[in-house]
Design an enzyme around this catalytic site. Structure first.
Site, short mmCIF file in Angstrom:
data_model
loop_
_atom_site.label_atom_id
_atom_site.label_comp_id
_atom_site.label_asym_id
_atom_site.label_seq_id
_atom_site.Cartn_x
_atom_site.Cartn_y
_atom_site.Cartn_z
N ILE A 162 4.40 10.21 4.79
CA ILE A 162 3.79 8.91 5.15
C ILE A 162 4.65 8.22 6.20
O ILE A 162 4.15 7.66 7.18
CB ILE A 162 3.59 8.01 3.91
CG1 ILE A 162 2.59 8.66 2.95
CG2 ILE A 162 3.10 6.61 4.32
CD1 ILE A 162 2.40 7.91 1.65
N GLY A 181 9.76 10.97 5.03
CA GLY A 181 8.66 11.61 4.31
C GLY A 181 7.41 11.70 5.17
O GLY A 181 7.39 11.26 6.32
N ARG A 203 -1.21 9.86 -11.21
CA ARG A 203 -0.13 9.10 -10.57
C ARG A 203 0.83 8.50 -11.60
O ARG A 203 2.01 8.38 -11.37
CB ARG A 203 -0.70 8.01 -9.66
CG ARG A 203 -1.54 8.59 -8.54
CD ARG A 203 -2.04 7.50 -7.62
NE ARG A 203 -3.00 8.00 -6.67
CZ ARG A 203 -4.33 7.95 -6.82
NH1 ARG A 203 -4.84 7.41 -7.92
NH2 ARG A 203 -5.12 8.42 -5.89
N HIS A 245 -4.26 1.36 -8.89
CA HIS A 245 -4.41 2.47 -7.93
C HIS A 245 -4.28 3.77 -8.72
O HIS A 245 -3.21 4.40 -8.75
CB HIS A 245 -3.34 2.37 -6.83
CG HIS A 245 -3.35 3.57 -5.92
ND1 HIS A 245 -4.44 3.91 -5.15
CD2 HIS A 245 -2.42 4.52 -5.68
CE1 HIS A 245 -4.16 5.01 -4.46
NE2 HIS A 245 -2.95 5.41 -4.78
N ASP A 304 -7.83 2.86 -1.17
CA ASP A 304 -9.02 2.96 -2.01
C ASP A 304 -10.16 2.13 -1.41
O ASP A 304 -11.32 2.56 -1.36
CB ASP A 304 -8.71 2.46 -3.42
CG ASP A 304 -7.45 3.10 -3.97
OD1 ASP A 304 -7.46 4.31 -4.18
OD2 ASP A 304 -6.43 2.38 -4.15
N1 LIG Z 1 -0.63 3.62 -2.84
C1 LIG Z 1 -1.26 4.59 -2.20
O1 LIG Z 1 -2.43 4.45 -1.85
C2 LIG Z 1 -0.60 5.90 -1.87
C3 LIG Z 1 0.67 6.18 -2.34
N2 LIG Z 1 1.27 7.38 -2.05
C4 LIG Z 1 2.62 7.60 -2.58
O2 LIG Z 1 3.59 7.36 -1.57
C5 LIG Z 1 4.80 8.02 -1.91
C6 LIG Z 1 5.37 8.75 -0.71
O3 LIG Z 1 4.51 9.81 -0.34
P1 LIG Z 1 4.93 10.87 0.80
O4 LIG Z 1 5.44 10.20 2.00
O5 LIG Z 1 3.77 11.77 0.91
O6 LIG Z 1 6.11 11.64 0.05
P2 LIG Z 1 7.25 12.56 0.70
O7 LIG Z 1 7.83 13.36 -0.41
O8 LIG Z 1 6.73 13.25 1.91
O9 LIG Z 1 8.31 11.48 1.18
C7 LIG Z 1 8.98 10.66 0.29
C8 LIG Z 1 10.30 10.32 0.94
O10 LIG Z 1 10.92 9.34 0.13
C9 LIG Z 1 12.31 9.60 0.12
N3 LIG Z 1 12.94 8.94 -1.02
C10 LIG Z 1 13.00 9.33 -2.30
N4 LIG Z 1 13.72 8.46 -3.04
C11 LIG Z 1 14.09 7.47 -2.20
C12 LIG Z 1 14.86 6.29 -2.36
N5 LIG Z 1 15.38 5.96 -3.55
N6 LIG Z 1 15.05 5.51 -1.29
C13 LIG Z 1 14.55 5.84 -0.09
N7 LIG Z 1 13.83 6.96 0.14
C14 LIG Z 1 13.60 7.76 -0.91
C15 LIG Z 1 12.40 11.12 0.09
O11 LIG Z 1 13.66 11.60 0.53
C16 LIG Z 1 11.26 11.50 1.04
O12 LIG Z 1 11.72 11.62 2.39
C17 LIG Z 1 4.45 8.93 -3.09
O13 LIG Z 1 4.87 8.31 -4.31
C18 LIG Z 1 2.94 9.00 -3.03
O14 LIG Z 1 2.37 9.32 -4.27
C19 LIG Z 1 0.67 8.30 -1.27
C20 LIG Z 1 -0.59 8.06 -0.76
C21 LIG Z 1 -1.31 6.84 -1.03
O1 LIG Z 2 -3.42 10.70 -4.90
C1 LIG Z 2 -2.19 10.66 -4.69
O2 LIG Z 2 -1.33 11.09 -5.44
C2 LIG Z 2 -1.75 9.99 -3.43
C3 LIG Z 2 -2.45 8.71 -3.41
O3 LIG Z 2 -2.05 7.76 -4.05
C4 LIG Z 2 -3.78 8.67 -2.80
O4 LIG Z 2 -4.12 9.53 -1.98
O5 LIG Z 2 -4.51 7.74 -3.11
#
Ligand SMILES: NC(=O)C1=CN([C@@H]2O[C@H](COP(=O)(O)OP(=O)(O)OC[C@H]3O[C@@H](n4cnc5c(N)ncnc54)[C@H](O)[C@@H]3O)[C@@H](O)[C@H]2O)C=CC1
Ligand SMILES: O=C([O-])CC(=O)C(=O)O
Length: 329
Positions: A17, A15, A99, A188, A160
Site C-alpha cells: 500500500i 509495503g 481481518r 471494516h 468499502d
Molecule cells: N482498511 C482497509 O480498507 C484496508 C486495510 N489493509 C491493511 O493494510 C495493512 C498493510 O497492507 P500492505 O501494505 O498490503 O502490507 P505489506 O505487508 O505489503 O506492508 C506492510 C508494511 O508494514 C511494515 N510494518 C510492520 N510493522 C510495522 C511497524 N510497527 N511500524 C512501521 N511499519 C511496520 C512492514 O515492514 C511492511 O513493509 C494490512 O494490515 C492490510 O490488511 C489493506 C487493504 C485495505
Molecule cells: O481484505 C483484506 O484483508 C484487505 C482489506 O482490508 C480489503 O481489501 O478490504
C-alpha cells in the site's frame, strides 16, 4: 504554493500500500494542489532499506509539492510534528483468514504508535488507520493518546464505500459520479453493512431504482463485504492500489470537505448516534467541512438495516473486549 509544508507520516512505507500511496501524496492528491508536503516514513528496521529505495524513486519523480523525505525506524521520531498520520504498517491477512484474526499480530503495533502521536504530534493532527483490523487498531492507538482529541482517530472504511458505489453504479448502468449518499455502517470486516436505502442515483432513491430486495440482500451486500477476500483470491495478495486510493479519498475529503448533497463513510469514534455504543470506532455516514466531520443525523433505520448494523457493532464490541483482555486498551 500558498502555505508551509504539511508533515505527513506514513507507516509501513515499504509495503505494497505504501508503494501505491506515497507517489500520490507527493503529487498533491492527498491534500490538494496548493499544499506542499514533507514525508516522514516509518518502517521496521529490516525494511528501512526498501523504504530508502522508495525514497530514491520519490526523488526521481521531481514532484513540485514534495519538500522533503525522512525515514525512521522509531515511532517517536516519525510522529514528531505530524499533521497527517497514515497508519498503514501492519501485517495483511492471507487466504482463509478474517481481518479480526490479525488482532493479536497487529494490535501491539498501535499502542506505541498512539503513545508516539500523543508525545509529539502537531495540535491539528489527523490520524487514519488502514492496518487491519482497522477499527479496533484505531481504538488502540486512540486509547494511548489521551492528550489528542479522540475524534482525530479514524479508521478506513472508504474502500468499502467506494466498492459499494462502483457495484451499485454497475448494476444500474450509471456513472459512479451519479451515486450519492451511500453508507457503510459498522466494522471494516465481513459484517459491515453497505446501505443503499438512503442512497440516491440521479436524484432517485437507489434501493427503489434497483427494485430487487434479493439482489440487495443476497448479492450486493455480501459482494461488497467480502470484496477484500475476492481480491486476495484473484491477486494472491490483498488490495493495495485501491486501498491507497481510498486512503487518499478519506483524507482529502476530511481536509477539503464533502460535496453539497453527498456524504462519505468514515470509521469514527461513536457519539452514541444510531444506537452505536459511545467510543466504539464504527463506520457512519459523515459530511465534512473546515477539517471537521459530522455524522449525518435523522436517517430512518428500518428493521433490515437495524439488524445488520447491530451485528457489525456487536463484532466491534467483541473486538474491544478482546483487546482489553490483551491489555492493549
Ligand atoms: N482498511 C482497509 O480498507 C484496508 C486495510 N489493509 C491493511 O493494510 C495493512 C498493510 O497492507 P500492505 O501494505 O498490503 O502490507 P505489506 O505487508 O505489503 O506492508 C506492510 C508494511 O508494514 C511494515 N510494518 C510492520 N510493522 C510495522 C511497524 N510497527 N511500524 C512501521 N511499519 C511496520 C512492514 O515492514 C511492511 O513493509 C494490512 O494490515 C492490510 O490488511 C489493506 C487493504 C485495505
Ligand atoms: O481484505 C483484506 O484483508 C484487505 C482489506 O482490508 C480489503 O481489501 O478490504
Amino acid at each position: 504554493m500558498t502555505q508551509a509544508p504539511v508533515n505527513v507520516t506514513v507507516t509501513g512505507a515499504a509495503g505494497q500500500i505504501g508503494y501505491a500511496l506515497l507517489f500520490r501524496i507527493a503529487s498533491g492528491q492527498l491534500l490538494g494542489q496548493d499544499t506542499p508536503v514533507k514525508l516522514r516514513l516509518l518502517e521496521i528496521p529490516q525494511a528501512v532499506k526498501a523504504a530508502e529505495g522508495t525514497a530514491l524513486e520519490l526523488e526521481d519523480g521531481a514532484f513540485p509539492l514534495l519538500s522533503g523525505i525522512d525515514i525512521f525506524d522509531d515511532a517517536k521520531q516519525a510522529f514528531a510534528g505530524v499533521n497527517v498520520a497514515l497508519l498503514v504498517g501492519a501485517r495483511p491477512r492471507t487466504k482463509g483468514m478474517e481481518r479480526g484474526d490479525l488482532l493479536e499480530a497487529n494490535g501491539g503495533i498501535f499502542k506505541p504508535q498512539g503513545e508516539a502521536i500523543n508525545a509529539g504530534a502537531a495540535d491539528d493532527v489527523k490520524v487514519l488507520v488502514v492496518g487491519n483490523p482497522a477499527n479496533t487498531n484505531a481504538l488502540i492507538a486512540q486509547s494511548h493518546a489521551p492528550d489528542v482529541p479522540a475524534d482525530r482517530f479514524t479508521a478506513m472504511t472508504r474502500l468499502d464505500h467506494n466498492r459499494a458505489v462502483a457495484q451499485l453504479a454497475k448494476k444500474l448502468g450509471v456513472a459512479v459520479a451519479d451515486v450519492k449518499k451511500l453508507t457503510i455502517w459498522g466494522n471494516h470486516s465481513a459484517t459491515q453493512y453497505p446501505d443503499i436505502f438512503h442512497a440516491e442515483v440521479g436524484g432517485k432513491n437507489a434501493a427503489e431504482a434497483v427494485g430487487d430486495q434479493s439482489w440487495i440482500a443476497d448479492e450486493f451486500i455480501p459482494r461488497v463485504a467480502k470484496r477484500g477476500a475476492e481480491i486476495i483470491e484473484a491477486r494472491g495478495a490483498s488490495s493495495a492500489a485501491s486501498a491507497a486510493n481510498a486512503a487518499i479519498d478519506h483524507v482529502y475529503d476530511w481536509v477539503n470537505g464533502t460535496a453539497e448533497g453527498d456524504w462519505v463513510s468514515m470509521g469514527i469514534p461513536s457519539d452514541g448516534s444510531y444506537g452505536v455504543p459511545e467510543g466504539l470506532i464504527s463506520s457512519f455516514p459523515v459530511t465534512t467541512k473546515d477539517g471537521k466531520y459530522e455524522i449525518v443525523q435523522g436517517l430512518d433505520i428500518d428493521a433490515f438495516s437495524r439488524e445488520r448494523i447491530d451485528a457489525s457493532v456487536r463484532e466491534l464490541s467483541e473486538e474491544r473486549d478482546a483487546v482489553k483482555q490483551l491489555g492493549l486498551v
